[in-house]
Design a protein around this motif. Structure first.
Motif, short mmCIF file in Angstrom:
data_model
loop_
_atom_site.label_atom_id
_atom_site.label_comp_id
_atom_site.label_asym_id
_atom_site.label_seq_id
_atom_site.Cartn_x
_atom_site.Cartn_y
_atom_site.Cartn_z
N LEU A 81 16.85 4.16 -6.36
CA LEU A 81 18.15 3.72 -5.79
C LEU A 81 18.26 3.68 -4.38
O LEU A 81 18.01 4.96 -3.73
N SER A 82 18.26 2.36 -3.68
CA SER A 82 18.22 2.49 -2.41
C SER A 82 19.65 2.38 -1.81
O SER A 82 20.37 1.43 -2.27
N ALA A 83 20.08 3.47 -0.90
CA ALA A 83 21.49 3.45 -0.66
C ALA A 83 21.81 2.15 0.35
O ALA A 83 22.84 1.45 -0.05
N GLY A 84 21.03 1.84 1.23
CA GLY A 84 21.02 0.63 1.84
C GLY A 84 21.10 -0.76 1.03
O GLY A 84 22.09 -1.29 1.50
N GLU A 85 20.34 -0.71 0.15
CA GLU A 85 20.59 -2.06 -0.66
C GLU A 85 21.74 -1.91 -1.40
O GLU A 85 22.42 -3.18 -1.38
N LEU A 86 22.10 -0.77 -2.03
CA LEU A 86 23.40 -1.03 -2.50
C LEU A 86 24.57 -1.41 -1.61
O LEU A 86 25.57 -1.88 -2.16
N LEU A 87 24.75 -0.96 -0.46
CA LEU A 87 25.49 -1.28 0.44
C LEU A 87 25.48 -2.65 0.90
O LEU A 87 26.32 -3.39 0.98
N ARG A 88 24.37 -3.24 0.90
CA ARG A 88 23.92 -4.55 1.21
C ARG A 88 24.80 -5.39 -0.10
O ARG A 88 25.18 -6.57 0.16
N GLN A 89 24.34 -4.88 -1.12
CA GLN A 89 25.08 -5.74 -2.20
C GLN A 89 26.47 -5.74 -2.13
O GLN A 89 27.15 -6.82 -2.64
N GLU A 90 27.11 -4.62 -1.84
CA GLU A 90 28.61 -4.63 -1.80
C GLU A 90 29.05 -5.40 -0.63
O GLU A 90 30.20 -6.12 -0.78
#
Ligand SMILES: Nc1ncnc2c1ncn2[C@@H]1O[C@H](COP(=O)(O)OP(=O)(O)O)[C@@H](O)[C@H]1O
Ligand SMILES: Nc1ccn([C@H]2C[C@H](O)[C@@H](COP(=O)(O)OP(=O)(O)O)O2)c(=O)n1
Ligand SMILES: [Mg+2]
Length: 238
Positions: A81-90
């Motif tokens: 789980l990449s926090a940055g990637e989840l934020l980019r998806q948001e």
């Protein structure tokens, strides 16, 4: 529990949904702790708390976290789980939160923990595998405390990729993934934020005997050979 955590958003956001105070770590941890006093006991894999095995993967921008996570997943069967990637998806979802997140990421700032932990929690709940590699989190003490309070769990181990600034700058500028934050102005801001906020987190886990500091200079394979023993050693434990 989650409803109580959500109500915190009214304290830290104005009606325009912009953070009232955008200095790093400036949100009131006392208020946060008050609203999130009980650990989360939700449905899905988080309810099987004893089966959780969490590794946080820390390091500055460009230190190689994502690259090494891919190798750990391949070799040791974690869910990444990449926090940055989840934020980019948001951001890509065009949500209200996404607009706030985009502004903060462009400025090299750390997004309020409430938003990031909400995204991590959703992923963790929907996952059958309890072995999580959480990449780029916690980036500051606010992140760390929010995770403990909302998820109700601590990491079993923490990797820290130690990399000189010049090398991180070189890698980020060569990353070529089309990220809005991969430019010299944002990277300089990110490095300042990193220098100001990562140390207390590292120190906290070091005192708990959970920290593995990895020299991040070398080829990707050389670095993975430094990472491998951390996971090989605890393979029997999970
Ligand atoms: N050991 C290494 N040597 C040189 N370049 C690397 C190394 N590890 C990763 N990279 C490259 O550096 C960039 C940043 O790596 P990445 O894994 O995205 O770092 P982080 O997630 O910590 O920001 C990527 O383009 C990646 O391919
Ligand atoms: N815990 C986190 C993780 C990332 N972010 C934001 C701020 C970061 O500059 C961006 C990008 O994070 P990401 O981990 O993808 O960045 P690097 O891989 O370290 O270059 O996302 C955050 O606010 N809080
Ligand atoms: Mg990354």
């Amino acid at each position: 529990m989650w409803r109580r955590a959500t109500s915190l958003s009214s304290l830290i956001f104005s009606s325009s949904r912009r953070p009232l105070r955008d200095q790093q770590g400036a949100y009131s941890l006392k208020a946060w702790e008050f609203f999130c006093a009980e650990p989360f006991k939700g449905e899905g894999c988080l309810s099987k708390e004893k089966n959780l095995f969490i590794t946080f993967v820390l390091g500055g921008p460009g230190s190689g976290k994502g690259t090494q996570c891919a190798k750990i997943v391949e070799n040791f069967g974690y869910t990444h789980l990449s926090a940055g990637e989840l934020l980019r998806q948001e951001i890509a979802s065009n949500s209200e939160d996404g607009a706030v997140i985009l502004d903060m990421i462009k400025e090299g700032k750390i997004v309020p923990s409430e938003m990031t932990v909400k995204l991590l929690k959703k992923e963790m709940e929907s996952c059958d595998n309890g072995k999580f590699l959480i990449d780029g989190f916690p980036r500051n003490e606010e992140n760390r405390i929010a995770f403990e309070q909302i998820i109700g769990a601590e990491p079993n181990s923490v990797l820290f990729f130690d990399c000189p600034e010049e090398e991180m700058i070189k890698r980020v500028l060569n990353r070529n993934e089309g990220r809005v934050d991969d430019n010299i102005d944002t990277i300089r801001k990110r490095l300042k934020v990193f220098a100001a906020s990562h140390y207390p987190v590292i120190e906290y886990y070091s005192k708990k005997g959970k920290l593995y500091k990895i020299d991040a200079i070398g080829t990707e394979d050389e670095i993975f050979e430094r990472v491998r023993p951390v996971f090989a050693a605890c393979k029997g434990a999970h």
